[in-house]
Design a protein around this motif. Structure first.
Motif, PDB file in Angstrom:
ATOM      1  N   PRO A  54       0.831  -1.207   0.000  1.00  0.00           N
ATOM      2  CA  PRO A  54       0.000   0.000   0.000  1.00  0.00           C
ATOM      3  C   PRO A  54       0.868   1.260   0.000  1.00  0.00           C
ATOM      4  O   PRO A  54       1.886   1.323   0.695  1.00  0.00           O
ATOM      5  CB  PRO A  54      -0.787  -0.125   1.303  1.00  0.00           C
ATOM      6  CG  PRO A  54      -0.838  -1.585   1.582  1.00  0.00           C
ATOM      7  CD  PRO A  54       0.467  -2.135   1.099  1.00  0.00           C
ATOM      8  N   THR A  55       0.476   2.248  -0.778  1.00  0.00           N
ATOM      9  CA  THR A  55       1.249   3.486  -0.864  1.00  0.00           C
ATOM     10  C   THR A  55       0.700   4.591   0.033  1.00  0.00           C
ATOM     11  O   THR A  55       1.328   5.646   0.146  1.00  0.00           O
ATOM     12  CB  THR A  55       1.310   3.989  -2.313  1.00  0.00           C
ATOM     13  OG1 THR A  55      -0.029   4.164  -2.807  1.00  0.00           O
ATOM     14  CG2 THR A  55       2.048   3.001  -3.206  1.00  0.00           C
ATOM     15  N   ASP A  56      -0.446   4.350   0.647  1.00  0.00           N
ATOM     16  CA  ASP A  56      -0.953   5.307   1.630  1.00  0.00           C
ATOM     17  C   ASP A  56      -0.150   5.121   2.916  1.00  0.00           C
ATOM     18  O   ASP A  56      -0.181   4.026   3.525  1.00  0.00           O
ATOM     19  CB  ASP A  56      -2.428   5.072   1.901  1.00  0.00           C
ATOM     20  CG  ASP A  56      -2.942   5.974   3.021  1.00  0.00           C
ATOM     21  OD1 ASP A  56      -3.042   7.184   2.793  1.00  0.00           O
ATOM     22  OD2 ASP A  56      -3.193   5.449   4.124  1.00  0.00           O
ATOM     23  N   PRO A  57       0.573   6.148   3.365  1.00  0.00           N
ATOM     24  CA  PRO A  57       1.459   5.973   4.518  1.00  0.00           C
ATOM     25  C   PRO A  57       0.753   5.497   5.783  1.00  0.00           C
ATOM     26  O   PRO A  57       1.267   4.638   6.499  1.00  0.00           O
ATOM     27  CB  PRO A  57       2.072   7.361   4.706  1.00  0.00           C
ATOM     28  CG  PRO A  57       1.979   8.012   3.367  1.00  0.00           C
ATOM     29  CD  PRO A  57       0.715   7.490   2.766  1.00  0.00           C
ATOM     30  N   ALA A  58      -0.430   6.035   6.065  1.00  0.00           N
ATOM     31  CA  ALA A  58      -1.136   5.646   7.286  1.00  0.00           C
ATOM     32  C   ALA A  58      -1.539   4.179   7.235  1.00  0.00           C
ATOM     33  O   ALA A  58      -1.389   3.436   8.225  1.00  0.00           O
ATOM     34  CB  ALA A  58      -2.358   6.529   7.490  1.00  0.00           C
ATOM     35  N   LEU A 100       7.340   8.033   0.458  1.00  0.00           N
ATOM     36  CA  LEU A 100       6.808   6.909   1.221  1.00  0.00           C
ATOM     37  C   LEU A 100       7.885   6.302   2.118  1.00  0.00           C
ATOM     38  O   LEU A 100       7.617   5.945   3.270  1.00  0.00           O
ATOM     39  CB  LEU A 100       6.258   5.845   0.270  1.00  0.00           C
ATOM     40  CG  LEU A 100       5.601   4.627   0.926  1.00  0.00           C
ATOM     41  CD1 LEU A 100       4.418   5.040   1.792  1.00  0.00           C
ATOM     42  CD2 LEU A 100       5.171   3.611  -0.140  1.00  0.00           C
ATOM     43  N   THR A 101       9.098   6.229   1.604  1.00  0.00           N
ATOM     44  CA  THR A 101      10.217   5.699   2.390  1.00  0.00           C
ATOM     45  C   THR A 101      10.429   6.540   3.645  1.00  0.00           C
ATOM     46  O   THR A 101      10.577   6.010   4.753  1.00  0.00           O
ATOM     47  CB  THR A 101      11.498   5.670   1.538  1.00  0.00           C
ATOM     48  OG1 THR A 101      11.273   4.872   0.363  1.00  0.00           O
ATOM     49  CG2 THR A 101      12.667   5.103   2.314  1.00  0.00           C
ATOM     50  N   ARG A 102      10.438   7.855   3.470  1.00  0.00           N
ATOM     51  CA  ARG A 102      10.607   8.753   4.612  1.00  0.00           C
ATOM     52  C   ARG A 102       9.449   8.613   5.590  1.00  0.00           C
ATOM     53  O   ARG A 102       9.654   8.587   6.815  1.00  0.00           O
ATOM     54  CB  ARG A 102      10.718  10.201   4.137  1.00  0.00           C
ATOM     55  CG  ARG A 102      10.859  11.197   5.287  1.00  0.00           C
ATOM     56  CD  ARG A 102      10.959  12.620   4.795  1.00  0.00           C
ATOM     57  NE  ARG A 102       9.762  13.062   4.088  1.00  0.00           N
ATOM     58  CZ  ARG A 102       9.601  14.271   3.566  1.00  0.00           C
ATOM     59  NH1 ARG A 102      10.590  15.150   3.650  1.00  0.00           N
ATOM     60  NH2 ARG A 102       8.498  14.597   2.946  1.00  0.00           N
ATOM     61  N   ALA A 103       8.236   8.515   5.068  1.00  0.00           N
ATOM     62  CA  ALA A 103       7.067   8.401   5.940  1.00  0.00           C
ATOM     63  C   ALA A 103       7.111   7.135   6.792  1.00  0.00           C
ATOM     64  O   ALA A 103       6.542   7.107   7.890  1.00  0.00           O
ATOM     65  CB  ALA A 103       5.790   8.424   5.099  1.00  0.00           C
ATOM     66  N   MET A 104       7.790   6.092   6.295  1.00  0.00           N
ATOM     67  CA  MET A 104       7.911   4.842   7.046  1.00  0.00           C
ATOM     68  C   MET A 104       9.081   4.870   8.022  1.00  0.00           C
ATOM     69  O   MET A 104       9.360   3.869   8.694  1.00  0.00           O
ATOM     70  CB  MET A 104       8.075   3.671   6.076  1.00  0.00           C
ATOM     71  CG  MET A 104       6.836   3.393   5.229  1.00  0.00           C
ATOM     72  SD  MET A 104       5.339   3.070   6.213  1.00  0.00           S
ATOM     73  CE  MET A 104       4.520   4.671   6.113  1.00  0.00           C
TER      74      MET A 104
END
Length: 300
Positions: A54-58, A100-104
């Protein structure tokens, strides 16, 4: 006595479940991958091809948290040897993955040069050797990318030498490292790809240790590899022949690679990647479990 590899953080990746593409009916569903990578004993994963998870960070953060997983890196493919004309398209793609990487909470972006030979059809797309001008485009482009990714997303890029790309052999890798700024660009050493292309991972770590920013752990079957090289088989068909094999049955031996990495005295991710595309859906989990057990026996 088993060595203590306390600077090595072991993980796995969708690649070890036969995942090469964002969407392919021959690949396991993303939720099964997450379930099984946790069951196999790993706590770190890579994102794999953008759009597979999934690409949605939440939503992705929730799925990872429920399984006790965290992200070590994202991955992008680039063709920066083609010069400034490809920068805008490259940056658009990189930006999605990097965000997305940063958000994870990850800190690394694995950058793979584009293929000169199609990894599915074996079609020759470009000459396998770069011109002097293309080498300059590649090295300056990677430095520009490293600077932009750090300034915009706070990530470090690690460039991944890969079979059937222009960054593959020992000579190519050394030329690349000697031509780039270590403050902007370092290496993701993939032990399997480097062996596939004739390189010695321990030697590279001992010679260019300050440039090793990340590891991919895999092995090649030397008998299959000899046949692949003799018949100039492209990487995709070579994988289908089983050129990448389950540790510890192949080369290079991973114990000395991990010991050399530990001696660098820095924290390093070591992500298991056993290329198996395509594969039966029940094949990856037992292999991943045995591989994790083997790496624990090495001290990792």
């Amino acid at each position: 006595m088993t060595p203590v590899l306390d600077r090595i953080r072991v993980g796995s990746a969708p690649d070890s479940w036969g995942v090469w593409f964002p969407d392919d009916p021959r690949q396991v569903p993303w939720d099964r991958f997450l379930d099984e990578v946790a069951e196999a004993g790993y706590s770190w994963i890579e994102l794999g091809p953008y759009g597979y998870l999934p690409t949605d960070p939440a939503r992705l953060a929730d799925e990872l948290d429920r399984r006790g997983l965290a992200v070590s890196a994202g991955t992008v493919f680039t063709g920066l040897h083609r010069g400034p004309s490809v920068w805008d398209a490259t940056w658009e793609h990189v930006g999605r993955v990097a965000a997305l990487t940063r958000a994870m909470g990850a800190r690394h972006l694995v950058v793979i040069p584009s293929f000169w030979r199609d990894d599915k059809t074996a079609e020759i797309l470009e000459p396998p050797e770069l011109t002097r001008e293309q080498w300059t485009h590649l090295t300056r482009g990677m430095e520009r990318l490293g600077r932009a990714v750090r300034e915009t997303y706070g990530l470090d890029i690690v460039v991944h030498p890969h079979a059937d790309t222009h960054l593959d052999t020992e000579a190519h890798v050394e030329r690349f490292l000697d031509s780039t700024d270590s403050a902007l660009v370092n290496l993701c050493l993939d032990t399997g790809h480097y062996a596939y292309c004739g390189g010695d991972s321990v030697k590279l770590i001992e010679t260019y240790g300050e440039r090793i920013g990340y590891l991919h752990l895999k092995q090649v079957d030397p008998d299959v590899l000899a046949d692949v090289v003799a018949h100039q088989v492209a990487f995709g068909p070579a994988v289908q022949r089983g050129v990448m094999c389950e540790p510890p049955t192949g080369v290079p031996a991973l114990e000395p690679v991990l010991a050399a990495a530990q001696k660098l005295g820095v924290d390093l991710f070591a992500i298991v990647e056993q290329d198996m595309y395509p594969c039966a859906p029940d094949k990856p989990l037992p292999i991943a479990t045995r591989t994790r057990r083997f790496l624990r026996s090495c001290g990792a």
